[in-house]
Scaffold this motif. Sequence first.
Motif, PDB file in Angstrom:
ATOM      1  N   GLY A  35       0.821  -1.206   0.000  1.00 20.36           N
ATOM      2  CA  GLY A  35       0.000   0.000   0.000  1.00 20.36           C
ATOM      3  C   GLY A  35       0.850   1.249   0.000  1.00 20.36           C
ATOM      4  N   MET A  36       0.544   2.165   0.926  1.00 17.42           N
ATOM      5  CA  MET A  36       1.327   3.388   1.019  1.00 17.42           C
ATOM      6  C   MET A  36       1.313   3.909   2.446  1.00 17.42           C
ATOM      7  SD  MET A  36      -1.034   6.356  -0.725  1.00 17.42           S
ATOM      8  CE  MET A  36      -2.462   7.038   0.129  1.00 17.42           C
ATOM      9  N   VAL A  37       2.312   4.750   2.765  1.00 17.01           N
ATOM     10  CA  VAL A  37       2.425   5.361   4.086  1.00 17.01           C
ATOM     11  C   VAL A  37       2.451   6.872   3.914  1.00 17.01           C
ATOM     12  CG1 VAL A  37       3.824   5.580   6.172  1.00 17.01           C
ATOM     13  CG2 VAL A  37       3.716   3.384   4.981  1.00 17.01           C
ATOM     14  N   PHE A 193      -1.941   3.031   4.716  1.00 19.41           N
ATOM     15  CA  PHE A 193      -3.120   2.711   3.913  1.00 19.41           C
ATOM     16  C   PHE A 193      -2.784   1.495   3.064  1.00 19.41           C
ATOM     17  CE2 PHE A 193      -3.338   7.201   4.870  1.00 19.41           C
ATOM     18  CZ  PHE A 193      -4.663   7.379   5.244  1.00 19.41           C
ATOM     19  N   SER A 194      -3.512   0.405   3.272  1.00 15.71           N
ATOM     20  CA  SER A 194      -3.223  -0.827   2.533  1.00 15.71           C
ATOM     21  C   SER A 194      -3.765  -0.745   1.119  1.00 15.71           C
ATOM     22  CB  SER A 194      -3.838  -2.040   3.245  1.00 15.71           C
ATOM     23  OG  SER A 194      -5.249  -1.997   3.142  1.00 15.71           O
ATOM     24  N   ARG A 195      -3.193  -1.544   0.247  1.00 18.05           N
ATOM     25  CA  ARG A 195      -3.680  -1.611  -1.129  1.00 18.05           C
ATOM     26  C   ARG A 195      -5.137  -2.067  -1.139  1.00 18.05           C
ATOM     27  NH1 ARG A 195      -1.915  -2.722  -6.486  1.00 18.05           N
ATOM     28  NH2 ARG A 195      -3.831  -2.566  -7.736  1.00 18.05           N
ATOM     29  N   HIS A 196      -5.480  -2.967  -0.239  1.00 17.18           N
ATOM     30  CA  HIS A 196      -6.865  -3.449  -0.162  1.00 17.18           C
ATOM     31  C   HIS A 196      -7.814  -2.310   0.200  1.00 17.18           C
ATOM     32  CE1 HIS A 196     -10.181  -6.235   0.465  1.00 17.18           C
ATOM     33  NE2 HIS A 196     -10.424  -5.626   1.626  1.00 17.18           N
ATOM     34  N   GLU A 197      -7.402  -1.448   1.158  1.00 18.70           N
ATOM     35  CA  GLU A 197      -8.243  -0.318   1.537  1.00 18.70           C
ATOM     36  C   GLU A 197      -8.430   0.640   0.363  1.00 18.70           C
ATOM     37  OE1 GLU A 197      -7.553   0.762   6.157  1.00 18.70           O
ATOM     38  OE2 GLU A 197      -5.724   0.724   4.941  1.00 18.70           O
ATOM     39  N   LEU A 198      -7.361   0.882  -0.386  1.00 15.54           N
ATOM     40  CA  LEU A 198      -7.459   1.764  -1.538  1.00 15.54           C
ATOM     41  C   LEU A 198      -8.367   1.167  -2.614  1.00 15.54           C
ATOM     42  CD1 LEU A 198      -3.692   2.822  -1.821  1.00 15.54           C
ATOM     43  CD2 LEU A 198      -5.590   4.239  -1.028  1.00 15.54           C
ATOM     44  N   ASP A 199      -8.194  -0.124  -2.894  1.00 15.65           N
ATOM     45  CA  ASP A 199      -9.023  -0.800  -3.886  1.00 15.65           C
ATOM     46  C   ASP A 199     -10.483  -0.761  -3.469  1.00 15.65           C
ATOM     47  OD1 ASP A 199      -6.863  -1.327  -5.457  1.00 15.65           O
ATOM     48  OD2 ASP A 199      -6.619  -3.413  -4.790  1.00 15.65           O
ATOM     49  N   LYS A 200     -10.718  -0.902  -2.175  1.00 12.74           N
ATOM     50  CA  LYS A 200     -12.091  -0.880  -1.661  1.00 12.74           C
ATOM     51  C   LYS A 200     -12.727   0.487  -1.847  1.00 12.74           C
ATOM     52  CE  LYS A 200     -14.658  -2.436   2.400  1.00 12.74           C
ATOM     53  NZ  LYS A 200     -14.559  -2.926   3.802  1.00 12.74           N
ATOM     54  N   ARG A 204     -12.846  -1.417  -6.432  1.00 10.83           N
ATOM     55  CA  ARG A 204     -12.211  -2.446  -7.251  1.00 10.83           C
ATOM     56  C   ARG A 204     -12.449  -3.834  -6.654  1.00 10.83           C
ATOM     57  NH1 ARG A 204      -8.563  -0.729 -11.014  1.00 10.83           N
ATOM     58  NH2 ARG A 204      -7.967   1.484 -10.968  1.00 10.83           N
ATOM     59  N   VAL A 205     -12.818  -3.869  -5.385  1.00 11.05           N
ATOM     60  CA  VAL A 205     -13.105  -5.151  -4.722  1.00 11.05           C
ATOM     61  C   VAL A 205     -14.445  -5.072  -4.031  1.00 11.05           C
ATOM     62  CG1 VAL A 205     -10.688  -5.753  -4.387  1.00 11.05           C
ATOM     63  CG2 VAL A 205     -11.863  -4.405  -2.633  1.00 11.05           C
TER      64      VAL A 205
END
Length: 205
Positions: A35-37, A193-200, A204-205
Motif C-alpha cells: 500500500g502506502m504510508v 493505507f493498505s492496497r486493499h483499503e485503496l481498492d475498496k 475495485r473489490v
Amino acid sequence: ANTAQSPLAIELPPGPLTRAIQIHDCYLIIETRDGMVVIDQHALHERILYEQLRNRLREGKLDVQRLLIPEPMELTMEQAGAVLEARTQLAELGLEVEDFGAGTVAVSSYPALLGRVPVGQIFQSVVDVLSTKDRPPTREQLFDHLLATMACKAAVKAGDRLSREEIDYLMQLRPMAEDSHHCPHGRPTSLVFSRHELDKQFKRV
C-alpha cells in the motif's frame, strides 16, 4: 528549500534509500509493497531529533555550541528563579545560563544539534516548561520533557517545503529511530493505507 539554511543536518547515512514525495508542504508519501504510508514531516523529524539528543546525552557526547557573546534573556522573577534552580540540569542539556540579576539571565551555550534554531527560541521553550506548575517531578522526567520540547522547536514545521536532499535525509533516518511511529508527545508520525483499503475505496473489490 536552501540546504544552507535548512533545519535539517544533511548527512546521509549509508544504506538503501526509500524515496518519498512531499504534498502540501506537510506530508511525505512513500509506496510500500502492500500500500502506502503518509508521514507527518514535523512529527517524524521531532522524533529523530529527540532520540539523537537523548542518546548523545546518555553517552556523554552532546556537542555544545558556545556563544561568543552570551545572549541576555529578560524573564519574570518567577521564571528566572525556576531557570536558575535548574541551572545544573540545563548545563547537562547543553544550555549554560548565568544570572544577570533583576530577572535577566544570559545564555552562553546551547546544543550544537539545534544550531540552526535561534537560541532565543530554544531557551524560551525551555522556560515555558520550567515555569509550569505541573512540571515532571523526577530528574529523568524533567530531562525527557525538556528534550522533547527542544526537539519540537527545532524540527521542520508543517508548511516547510523540503528539498529532495532533506526528504531523503528523513527517509534514511526513519528506520533508525527506536520509535518511528510516534513523536515524543505521543502523536502518530505516519498513517498506513493498505492496497486493499485503496481498492475498496475505488470499488475495485
